[in-house]
Design a protein around this motif. Sequence first.
Motif, PDB file in Angstrom:
ATOM      1  N   LEU A   1      30.908  34.326  58.393  1.00 59.96           N
ATOM      2  CA  LEU A   1      32.115  34.538  57.601  1.00 59.96           C
ATOM      3  C   LEU A   1      33.270  33.870  58.347  1.00 59.96           C
ATOM      4  CD1 LEU A   1      33.355  35.864  55.115  1.00 59.96           C
ATOM      5  CD2 LEU A   1      33.579  37.975  56.435  1.00 59.96           C
ATOM      6  N   ASP A   2      33.625  32.670  57.913  1.00 64.39           N
ATOM      7  CA  ASP A   2      34.616  31.858  58.622  1.00 64.39           C
ATOM      8  C   ASP A   2      36.055  32.278  58.369  1.00 64.39           C
ATOM      9  OD1 ASP A   2      32.679  28.863  58.165  1.00 64.39           O
ATOM     10  OD2 ASP A   2      32.883  30.104  59.964  1.00 64.39           O
ATOM     11  N   GLU A   3      36.299  32.917  57.244  1.00 63.73           N
ATOM     12  CA  GLU A   3      37.672  33.282  56.889  1.00 63.73           C
ATOM     13  C   GLU A   3      37.730  34.744  56.488  1.00 63.73           C
ATOM     14  OE1 GLU A   3      39.365  30.649  54.022  1.00 63.73           O
ATOM     15  OE2 GLU A   3      38.582  28.874  55.041  1.00 63.73           O
ATOM     16  N   PRO A   4      38.898  35.357  56.534  1.00 61.98           N
ATOM     17  CA  PRO A   4      39.020  36.755  56.132  1.00 61.98           C
ATOM     18  C   PRO A   4      38.549  36.979  54.702  1.00 61.98           C
ATOM     19  CG  PRO A   4      41.001  36.043  57.283  1.00 61.98           C
ATOM     20  CD  PRO A   4      40.173  34.816  57.039  1.00 61.98           C
ATOM     21  N   LEU A   5      37.848  38.072  54.506  1.00 59.21           N
ATOM     22  CA  LEU A   5      37.374  38.466  53.181  1.00 59.21           C
ATOM     23  C   LEU A   5      37.655  39.950  52.992  1.00 59.21           C
ATOM     24  CD1 LEU A   5      35.803  37.963  50.523  1.00 59.21           C
ATOM     25  CD2 LEU A   5      33.726  38.600  51.789  1.00 59.21           C
ATOM     26  N   ASP A   6      38.543  40.252  52.067  1.00 56.99           N
ATOM     27  CA  ASP A   6      38.837  41.636  51.719  1.00 56.99           C
ATOM     28  C   ASP A   6      37.767  42.083  50.731  1.00 56.99           C
ATOM     29  OD1 ASP A   6      39.830  44.092  51.042  1.00 56.99           O
ATOM     30  OD2 ASP A   6      41.700  43.337  50.162  1.00 56.99           O
ATOM     31  N   LEU A   7      36.881  42.949  51.163  1.00 57.59           N
ATOM     32  CA  LEU A   7      35.764  43.382  50.341  1.00 57.59           C
ATOM     33  C   LEU A   7      36.152  44.473  49.338  1.00 57.59           C
ATOM     34  CD1 LEU A   7      32.781  42.570  50.229  1.00 57.59           C
ATOM     35  CD2 LEU A   7      32.277  44.502  51.706  1.00 57.59           C
ATOM     36  N   VAL A   8      37.273  45.114  49.555  1.00 60.98           N
ATOM     37  CA  VAL A   8      37.678  46.252  48.733  1.00 60.98           C
ATOM     38  C   VAL A   8      37.749  45.922  47.236  1.00 60.98           C
ATOM     39  CG1 VAL A   8      39.537  47.917  48.294  1.00 60.98           C
ATOM     40  CG2 VAL A   8      38.777  47.463  50.641  1.00 60.98           C
ATOM     41  N   PRO A   9      38.361  44.806  46.807  1.00 58.22           N
ATOM     42  CA  PRO A   9      38.406  44.537  45.364  1.00 58.22           C
ATOM     43  C   PRO A   9      37.014  44.402  44.735  1.00 58.22           C
ATOM     44  CG  PRO A   9      39.940  43.115  46.522  1.00 58.22           C
ATOM     45  CD  PRO A   9      39.119  43.818  47.562  1.00 58.22           C
ATOM     46  N   TYR A  10      36.068  43.871  45.476  1.00 60.13           N
ATOM     47  CA  TYR A  10      34.715  43.707  44.956  1.00 60.13           C
ATOM     48  C   TYR A  10      33.994  45.054  44.855  1.00 60.13           C
ATOM     49  CZ  TYR A  10      35.962  38.954  46.039  1.00 60.13           C
ATOM     50  OH  TYR A  10      36.624  37.759  46.096  1.00 60.13           O
ATOM     51  N   VAL A  11      34.217  45.897  45.843  1.00 59.20           N
ATOM     52  CA  VAL A  11      33.632  47.243  45.793  1.00 59.20           C
ATOM     53  C   VAL A  11      34.248  48.026  44.631  1.00 59.20           C
ATOM     54  CG1 VAL A  11      33.435  49.435  47.039  1.00 59.20           C
ATOM     55  CG2 VAL A  11      33.029  47.270  48.239  1.00 59.20           C
ATOM     56  N   ASN A  12      35.545  47.884  44.450  1.00 55.24           N
ATOM     57  CA  ASN A  12      36.196  48.569  43.322  1.00 55.24           C
ATOM     58  C   ASN A  12      35.675  48.053  41.986  1.00 55.24           C
ATOM     59  OD1 ASN A  12      37.724  50.377  44.793  1.00 55.24           O
ATOM     60  ND2 ASN A  12      39.423  48.938  45.027  1.00 55.24           N
ATOM     61  N   LEU A  13      35.391  46.758  41.887  1.00 60.34           N
ATOM     62  CA  LEU A  13      34.805  46.199  40.671  1.00 60.34           C
ATOM     63  C   LEU A  13      33.469  46.873  40.374  1.00 60.34           C
ATOM     64  CD1 LEU A  13      34.540  44.020  38.401  1.00 60.34           C
ATOM     65  CD2 LEU A  13      33.432  42.591  40.140  1.00 60.34           C
ATOM     66  N   LEU A  14      32.644  47.029  41.391  1.00 61.78           N
ATOM     67  CA  LEU A  14      31.342  47.674  41.211  1.00 61.78           C
ATOM     68  C   LEU A  14      31.503  49.132  40.793  1.00 61.78           C
ATOM     69  CD1 LEU A  14      29.492  46.199  44.303  1.00 61.78           C
ATOM     70  CD2 LEU A  14      29.063  45.631  41.908  1.00 61.78           C
ATOM     71  N   LYS A  15      32.488  49.811  41.370  1.00 64.85           N
ATOM     72  CA  LYS A  15      32.712  51.225  41.043  1.00 64.85           C
ATOM     73  C   LYS A  15      33.238  51.399  39.632  1.00 64.85           C
ATOM     74  CE  LYS A  15      35.176  53.543  43.772  1.00 64.85           C
ATOM     75  NZ  LYS A  15      36.270  53.930  44.627  1.00 64.85           N
ATOM     76  N   LYS A  16      34.127  50.510  39.197  1.00 64.86           N
ATOM     77  CA  LYS A  16      34.794  50.655  37.904  1.00 64.86           C
ATOM     78  C   LYS A  16      33.929  50.225  36.727  1.00 64.86           C
ATOM     79  CE  LYS A  16      39.503  49.874  39.492  1.00 64.86           C
ATOM     80  NZ  LYS A  16      40.613  48.919  39.449  1.00 64.86           N
ATOM     81  N   ASN A  17      33.019  49.306  36.950  1.00 63.36           N
ATOM     82  CA  ASN A  17      32.269  48.715  35.852  1.00 63.36           C
ATOM     83  C   ASN A  17      30.775  48.825  36.120  1.00 63.36           C
ATOM     84  OD1 ASN A  17      31.144  47.134  33.844  1.00 63.36           O
ATOM     85  ND2 ASN A  17      32.694  45.516  34.023  1.00 63.36           N
ATOM     86  N   GLU A  18      30.133  49.803  35.520  1.00 58.37           N
ATOM     87  CA  GLU A  18      28.714  50.025  35.760  1.00 58.37           C
ATOM     88  C   GLU A  18      27.841  48.874  35.271  1.00 58.37           C
ATOM     89  OE1 GLU A  18      27.389  53.814  34.376  1.00 58.37           O
ATOM     90  OE2 GLU A  18      28.923  54.891  35.503  1.00 58.37           O
ATOM     91  N   ALA A  19      28.384  48.036  34.390  1.00 58.69           N
ATOM     92  CA  ALA A  19      27.619  46.882  33.904  1.00 58.69           C
ATOM     93  C   ALA A  19      27.473  45.808  34.985  1.00 58.69           C
ATOM     94  CB  ALA A  19      28.295  46.289  32.670  1.00 58.69           C
ATOM     95  N   VAL A  20      28.317  45.870  36.007  1.00 61.41           N
ATOM     96  CA  VAL A  20      28.231  44.927  37.116  1.00 61.41           C
ATOM     97  C   VAL A  20      27.393  45.583  38.206  1.00 61.41           C
ATOM     98  CG1 VAL A  20      29.512  43.608  38.844  1.00 61.41           C
ATOM     99  CG2 VAL A  20      30.486  43.951  36.564  1.00 61.41           C
ATOM    100  N   GLY A  21      26.215  45.036  38.450  1.00 59.42           N
ATOM    101  CA  GLY A  21      25.318  45.650  39.423  1.00 59.42           C
ATOM    102  C   GLY A  21      25.367  45.019  40.797  1.00 59.42           C
ATOM    103  N   ALA A  22      25.928  43.808  40.897  1.00 61.20           N
ATOM    104  CA  ALA A  22      25.970  43.123  42.187  1.00 61.20           C
ATOM    105  C   ALA A  22      27.069  42.078  42.163  1.00 61.20           C
ATOM    106  CB  ALA A  22      24.629  42.450  42.472  1.00 61.20           C
ATOM    107  N   VAL A  23      27.585  41.801  43.350  1.00 57.85           N
ATOM    108  CA  VAL A  23      28.529  40.708  43.542  1.00 57.85           C
ATOM    109  C   VAL A  23      27.893  39.797  44.571  1.00 57.85           C
ATOM    110  CG1 VAL A  23      30.821  40.056  44.366  1.00 57.85           C
ATOM    111  CG2 VAL A  23      30.538  42.165  43.056  1.00 57.85           C
ATOM    112  N   SER A  24      27.757  38.526  44.228  1.00 61.93           N
ATOM    113  CA  SER A  24      27.124  37.569  45.138  1.00 61.93           C
ATOM    114  C   SER A  24      28.179  36.664  45.751  1.00 61.93           C
ATOM    115  CB  SER A  24      26.096  36.721  44.381  1.00 61.93           C
ATOM    116  OG  SER A  24      25.576  35.728  45.234  1.00 61.93           O
ATOM    117  N   PHE A  25      28.088  36.475  47.049  1.00 58.70           N
ATOM    118  CA  PHE A  25      28.965  35.550  47.752  1.00 58.70           C
ATOM    119  C   PHE A  25      28.189  34.306  48.162  1.00 58.70           C
ATOM    120  CE2 PHE A  25      30.860  39.735  48.482  1.00 58.70           C
ATOM    121  CZ  PHE A  25      32.121  39.493  47.960  1.00 58.70           C
ATOM    122  N   ARG A  26      27.048  34.115  47.560  1.00 60.58           N
ATOM    123  CA  ARG A  26      26.195  32.969  47.868  1.00 60.58           C
ATOM    124  C   ARG A  26      26.737  31.710  47.228  1.00 60.58           C
ATOM    125  NH1 ARG A  26      20.046  32.872  46.576  1.00 60.58           N
ATOM    126  NH2 ARG A  26      20.227  30.763  47.265  1.00 60.58           N
TER     127      ARG A  26
END
Length: 160
Positions: free
Chosen positions: A127-152
């Motif tokens: 991870l070369d640069e700062p990554l705030d993971l909180v918005p992605y975790v909140n996306l997963l919590k708020k929207n059950e239709a989203v099962g994963a977030v890929s950073f690939r």
Amino acid sequence: MPRKKAPPPSVPPKGGEAELPPLAIALVTYKRLDEALRTIRSTCENLGYPSHLVKWFIGDDGSGDGYVQALQNELGVVTPNIWCQSERLRKEGQEDSYFCGKGWNMTLGNAHQYSDTVLWLEDDWVLDEPLDLVPYVNLLKKNEAVGAVSFRILSVDTDV
């Protein structure tokens, strides 16, 4: 060498969103100590998530004496929450290969016992640069239709 300070995570407003869930970081490795240490360092330096909620889960396929201890020593500075397995998973005759399926299953199985929120790393991911993971975790919590977030395979200048 002093560690860089991780970027502050965005904090949900009080009374607005529910608390953040624990984060399990799953790392599988085999005989690539320098790469694994680089992965751990860059993640600890650049991942924006409350450190008291993070637990590391490391799966190693018996890389040898001192390998897991070196990883634990690196993480000991950051967090006391570490689960490691270093038993040999490879069958006889497979000394130069990593039996990754069993290692991943074991590591992810333990990580998911800690949290449904898992950051899956391989030992050559940096991870070369700062990554705030909180918005992605909140996306997963708020929207059950989203099962994963890929950073690939994120493209340069991709707006995520």
